[in-house]
Design a protein around this motif. Structure first.
Motif, mmCIF file in Angstrom:
data_model
loop_
_atom_site.group_PDB
_atom_site.id
_atom_site.type_symbol
_atom_site.label_atom_id
_atom_site.label_comp_id
_atom_site.label_asym_id
_atom_site.label_seq_id
_atom_site.Cartn_x
_atom_site.Cartn_y
_atom_site.Cartn_z
ATOM 1 N N ARG A 99 0.838 -1.201 0.000
ATOM 2 C CA ARG A 99 0.000 0.000 0.000
ATOM 3 C C ARG A 99 0.872 1.250 0.000
ATOM 4 O O ARG A 99 1.999 1.242 0.450
ATOM 5 C CB ARG A 99 -0.919 -0.002 1.227
ATOM 6 N N ASN A 131 -13.216 2.726 7.894
ATOM 7 C CA ASN A 131 -12.009 2.656 7.068
ATOM 8 C C ASN A 131 -11.685 4.030 6.463
ATOM 9 O O ASN A 131 -11.815 4.257 5.261
ATOM 10 C CB ASN A 131 -12.177 1.591 5.982
ATOM 11 N N SER A 132 -11.252 4.939 7.317
ATOM 12 C CA SER A 132 -10.926 6.303 6.882
ATOM 13 C C SER A 132 -9.867 6.349 5.786
ATOM 14 O O SER A 132 -9.994 7.154 4.861
ATOM 15 C CB SER A 132 -10.481 7.149 8.073
ATOM 16 N N PRO A 133 -8.798 5.522 5.861
ATOM 17 C CA PRO A 133 -7.819 5.582 4.769
ATOM 18 C C PRO A 133 -8.435 5.283 3.397
ATOM 19 O O PRO A 133 -8.112 5.944 2.413
ATOM 20 C CB PRO A 133 -6.783 4.520 5.157
ATOM 21 N N ASP A 136 -10.685 8.299 2.400
ATOM 22 C CA ASP A 136 -9.821 9.421 2.003
ATOM 23 C C ASP A 136 -9.200 9.179 0.636
ATOM 24 O O ASP A 136 -9.092 10.099 -0.183
ATOM 25 C CB ASP A 136 -8.728 9.650 3.048
#
Length: 188
Positions: A99, A131-133, A136
């Motif tokens: 990632r 799951n903010s990542p 975003d």
């Protein structure tokens, strides 16, 4: 990072299933996985496939390691009564150690390319609330969060017993046909 983005094949189902188990574990849903690589072969690579899939793969090394799948995008085509042809992105996953290297952008970019080539007007997908990542990432690429928009869309699901009950109700409709004779859909 150099990787190859390509269409998955029937022979990729075992490593693809491994990546799917990883994403299920990441989402704390591993105990809910009910499919296996044989189901993937039947559902994705049979006569009338239910899904399409592309893989991100590390190329094979000369005289050494075989190519290694490190991510995937699983999608299928649909239709919107508002916009026509669309793509539903079921899953986009890149193994954790890869990632932040642009692989997710490459995978999603390929899905966008496929969608546009097929005449699709949009790509739809969901992201877990926590799951903010991921949220975003999608927002940085220009996605709109329809849950928070003025349209207030909600993702809904019918499954398990509710799906079975609904199917039973459909079989009991008058004359065995759904809807009315005027062609208009009836309200429940």
């Amino acid at each position: 990072m150099e990787c190859v983005i390509r269409q998955a094949t029937r022979e990729d189902c075992d490593p693809l299933m491994g990546l799917m188990r990883e994403i299920a574990e990441f989402h704390h849903l591993l105990d809910e996985v009910t499919i296996n690589s044989q189901v993937l072969k039947t559902d994705g690579f049979g006569e009338d496939p239910f899904f399409k899939c592309i893989l991100a793969e590390l190329p094979a090394e000369k005289g050494g390691k075989a190519a290694r799948p490190i991510g995937f995008a699983l999608y299928f085509f649909g239709y919107s009564v508002l916009h026509g042809r669309i793509v539903f992105l079921e899953s986009l996953y890149v193994a954790s150690e890869f990632r932040g290297k642009g692989i997710g952008v490459k995978l999603l970019g390929k899905v966008a390319e496929i969608a546009l080539a097929a005449g699709c007007k949009e790509v739809r997908f969901v992201a877990m609330e926590w799951n903010s990542p991921a949220k975003d990432f999608y927002l940085r690429l220009g996605a709109k969060d329809m849950t928070q928009s003025h349209q207030q869309w909600h993702s809904m699901e019918l499954s398990g017993e509710a799906l079975q009950r609904l199917a039973q109700k459909g079989r009991r409709s008058p004359g065995g046909a759904l809807g009315s004779s005027s062609g208009q859909a009836q309200q429940p």
